[in-house]
Motif scaffolding. Structure first.
Motif, mmCIF file in Angstrom:
data_model
loop_
_atom_site.group_PDB
_atom_site.id
_atom_site.type_symbol
_atom_site.label_atom_id
_atom_site.label_comp_id
_atom_site.label_asym_id
_atom_site.label_seq_id
_atom_site.Cartn_x
_atom_site.Cartn_y
_atom_site.Cartn_z
ATOM 1 N N LEU A 1 -7.779 -2.886 -1.621
ATOM 2 C CA LEU A 1 -8.928 -3.464 -0.890
ATOM 3 C C LEU A 1 -9.046 -2.881 0.514
ATOM 4 C CD1 LEU A 1 -8.602 -7.159 -2.085
ATOM 5 C CD2 LEU A 1 -10.505 -5.600 -2.570
ATOM 6 N N ALA A 2 -7.916 -2.603 1.137
ATOM 7 C CA ALA A 2 -7.955 -2.012 2.490
ATOM 8 C C ALA A 2 -8.642 -0.652 2.439
ATOM 9 C CB ALA A 2 -6.537 -1.859 3.047
ATOM 10 N N HIS A 3 -8.324 0.121 1.392
ATOM 11 C CA HIS A 3 -8.965 1.438 1.240
ATOM 12 C C HIS A 3 -10.422 1.289 0.807
ATOM 13 C CE1 HIS A 3 -4.839 3.066 1.412
ATOM 14 N NE2 HIS A 3 -5.444 4.151 1.818
ATOM 15 N N TRP A 4 -10.704 0.294 -0.026
ATOM 16 C CA TRP A 4 -12.094 0.065 -0.455
ATOM 17 C C TRP A 4 -12.968 -0.288 0.751
ATOM 18 C CZ3 TRP A 4 -14.703 -4.862 -0.490
ATOM 19 C CH2 TRP A 4 -16.000 -4.798 -1.005
ATOM 20 N N ARG A 5 -12.443 -1.182 1.607
ATOM 21 C CA ARG A 5 -13.216 -1.611 2.791
ATOM 22 C C ARG A 5 -13.427 -0.418 3.719
ATOM 23 N NH1 ARG A 5 -12.970 -4.197 7.964
ATOM 24 N NH2 ARG A 5 -14.125 -6.180 8.018
ATOM 25 N N ASP B 1 0.828 -1.213 0.000
ATOM 26 C CA ASP B 1 0.000 0.000 0.000
ATOM 27 C C ASP B 1 0.860 1.260 0.000
ATOM 28 O OD1 ASP B 1 -1.996 2.051 1.964
ATOM 29 O OD2 ASP B 1 -2.619 1.240 0.040
ATOM 30 N N HIS B 2 0.273 2.348 -0.450
ATOM 31 C CA HIS B 2 1.004 3.621 -0.411
ATOM 32 C C HIS B 2 0.040 4.799 -0.413
ATOM 33 C CE1 HIS B 2 4.744 6.069 -1.312
ATOM 34 N NE2 HIS B 2 5.051 5.280 -0.307
ATOM 35 N N GLU B 3 -0.960 4.715 0.420
ATOM 36 C CA GLU B 3 -2.078 5.682 0.580
ATOM 37 C C GLU B 3 -2.664 6.091 -0.764
ATOM 38 O OE1 GLU B 3 -0.322 9.889 2.024
ATOM 39 O OE2 GLU B 3 -1.506 9.548 0.232
ATOM 40 N N LEU B 4 -2.887 7.375 -1.021
ATOM 41 C CA LEU B 4 -3.702 7.715 -2.204
ATOM 42 C C LEU B 4 -2.871 7.963 -3.458
ATOM 43 C CD1 LEU B 4 -6.807 9.873 -1.363
ATOM 44 C CD2 LEU B 4 -6.608 7.449 -1.807
ATOM 45 N N ASN B 5 -2.100 6.980 -3.867
ATOM 46 C CA ASN B 5 -1.390 7.066 -5.149
ATOM 47 C C ASN B 5 -2.410 7.026 -6.282
ATOM 48 O OD1 ASN B 5 -1.829 4.061 -5.818
ATOM 49 N ND2 ASN B 5 -1.066 4.137 -3.721
ATOM 50 N N ALA B 6 -1.933 7.190 -7.523
ATOM 51 C CA ALA B 6 -2.867 7.317 -8.656
ATOM 52 C C ALA B 6 -3.796 6.115 -8.772
ATOM 53 C CB ALA B 6 -2.061 7.498 -9.939
ATOM 54 N N SER B 7 -3.272 4.921 -8.618
ATOM 55 C CA SER B 7 -4.130 3.739 -8.824
ATOM 56 C C SER B 7 -5.118 3.546 -7.671
ATOM 57 C CB SER B 7 -3.267 2.487 -8.998
ATOM 58 O OG SER B 7 -2.343 2.377 -7.926
ATOM 59 N N CYS B 8 -4.690 3.860 -6.442
ATOM 60 C CA CYS B 8 -5.627 3.722 -5.314
ATOM 61 C C CYS B 8 -6.751 4.755 -5.449
ATOM 62 C CB CYS B 8 -4.880 3.907 -3.988
ATOM 63 S SG CYS B 8 -5.888 3.511 -2.553
ATOM 64 N N THR B 9 -6.376 5.956 -5.887
ATOM 65 C CA THR B 9 -7.391 6.989 -6.128
ATOM 66 C C THR B 9 -8.377 6.522 -7.202
ATOM 67 O OG1 THR B 9 -5.761 8.668 -5.577
ATOM 68 C CG2 THR B 9 -7.705 9.418 -6.772
#
Ligand code: SDX
Length: 402
Positions: free
Chosen positions: A365-369, A205-213
């Motif tokens: 998934l951690a951010h989605w949850r 994970d790396h908080e709100l990087n482009a792909s997580c955003t």
């Protein structure tokens, strides 16, 4: 205001969520998962244990870990539900086929498994049943990430898929499924298995990087998690993001030798070339992962032998880090020199972004949850713009136009 030109700085200074998952201090070069320093997790934890930590917020007890591992590995080891997807896919040599075919089919995996659930949103109620349903999808997606990646790789080679034996670690099972060296009865070297597990942990994970955003932007419309993860894969593949680990190697190959580094650096300074593997939107001193990558590389090279590109990489590092152009712009090596390790381990070059995507499924998934369970429910992400286009004007029929 009228006339204000907003150069799209790509959310340079925009916070869109509050999160308890990952903390980055770009000035101090700090990275922590749920408060635990990445340096400690890389030494003491494993990828799958860290996956539990990122998703559920605490290090698991032995019992919690065993249940989680069993749930995830059962999906990693069965491929019937994934195989149906690959019958429909034709592979060509284009590198995009690996990533898109491996992961872009995720949406149909969801349809395959939950035909009745399409269009419904199960996951924001927060009651025990919907949380259990959510966690079931999380186990399946983490487990299937290795299976999809390995299947895409082997089918592209025209090789059958192999079901890994029980009892292997998540990373060991992935290496077994991949068998990327093509040695039948492939037994992953413990050193290489540990090294890949550390790299998976670093990439989790790396908080709100482009792909997580991208994942959260997509998930905010309450689409299923498989489709949101597919969107994240597409964003990750770009050479400015997860595709950089592949771009670094292509850059080093194109430079050719350490003697050519100064000329290449001059081209970078003239903006004719990009220095892949350097720079970061958040880290302005150093990427703490890059030091762990270097240590891991030393361990791997003891087993595989040094990569001939290493000299060029070291020279590039020394020249760039002593050049005012890069110092002024606070450009330092980032995590993507890990491509040298993947190359030494024998993975094909166009597979490197997939090696980024597999572990990053956990962070997404951690951010989605976290989003699905956030207090007050999910708000669709709909940013605004500053309009700088033409003011009101009337339509002119085509024959009256000049
Ligand atoms: C990842 O966000 C994350 O957390 C991502 C990631 C994760 O784990 O999810 O950490 C993974 O994607 C790491 C980054 C991988 N990408 C690369 O290695 C590609 C090369 N790097 C660059 O493209 C760039 O550094 C970015 C994309 C990473 C960051 O871009 P920014 O934020 O737009 O860069 P910046 O604003 O800090 O740039 C400041 C200056 C600019 O020059 P000026 O206009 O001020 O003159 O530095 C220049 C940039 O042009 N610059 C570079 C450079 N990176 C920035 N110049 C040459 N080579 C580079 N690599």
């Amino acid at each position: 205001e009228k006339g204000l030109r907003v150069a799209d700085k790509g959310f340079l200074n925009t916070a869109v969520i509050s999160s308890e998952i990952t903390y980055i201090d770009g000035e101090a070069g700090i990275l922590r998962y749920r408060g635990y320093p990445i340096e400690q997790l890389a030494v003491h934890s494993s990828f799958l244990e860290t996956a539990y930590l990122l998703i559920y917020g605490a290090l698991p007890s032995r019992k919690q870990y065993n249940i989680f591992e069993t749930e995830v590995m059962q999906h990693s080891m069965t491929h019937a539900d994934a195989e149906v997807l690959f019958r429909a896919f034709r592979y060509d040599a284009h590198p995009m086929s690996i990533l898109t075919s491996a992961f872009a089919s995720l949406g149909s995996m969801y349809a395959e498994a939950n035909p009745s659930l399409q269009g419904q949103n199960l996951y924001t109620k927060g009651d025990a049943a919907s949380i259990a349903a959510m966690d079931k999808q999380i186990y399946r997606l983490i487990g299937k990430a290795t299976t999809l990646a390995a299947m895409a790789y082997r089918i592209r080679q025209g090789r059958d898929f192999v079901v890994p034996p029980a009892g292997l670690s998540y990373t060991g099972s992935f290496l077994y499924q991949m068998d990327h060296l093509g040695e039948e009865d492939y037994v992953p070297s413990p050193v290489l298995e540990k090294a890949l597990d550390v790299l998976f942990l670093l990439h989790a994970d790396h908080e709100l990087n482009a792909s997580c955003t991208t994942v959260l932007q997509t998930a905010s419309s309450l689409v299923d998690p498989y489709s949101a993860i597919s969107a994240g894969c597409a964003s990750l593949y770009g050479p400015l993001h997860g595709g950089a680990n592949e771009a670094v190697i292509r850059m080093l190959i194109s430079i050719g030798s350490p003697d050519n580094v100064p000329a290449f650096v001059e081209q970078v300074k003239k903006r004719e070339k990009v220095l892949s593997g350097f720079g970061h939107r958040v880290y302005k001193t150093s990427d703490p992962r890059s030091f762990i990558v270097r240590k891991t590389a030393d361990e791997v090279f003891k087993v595989t032998g040094k990569d001939e590109l290493l000299e060029t990489a070291m020279r590039l590092h020394d020249v760039a880090m002593s050049d005012e152009y890069f110092i002024k712009r606070k450009l330092a090596p980032n995590v993507d020199f890990c491509g040298l390790i993947y190359r030494a381990m024998g993975f094909p070059l166009d597979f490197f972004p997939v090696l980024f995507a597999v572990p990053r499924v956990v962070g997404w998934l951690a951010h989605w949850r976290q989003m699905m369970l956030q207090p007050g429910g999910v708000k669709i992400w709909r940013p605004r713009q500053i309009y700088v286009g033409p003011t009101k004007r009337d339509y002119i029929p085509i024959d009256s136009r000049v």
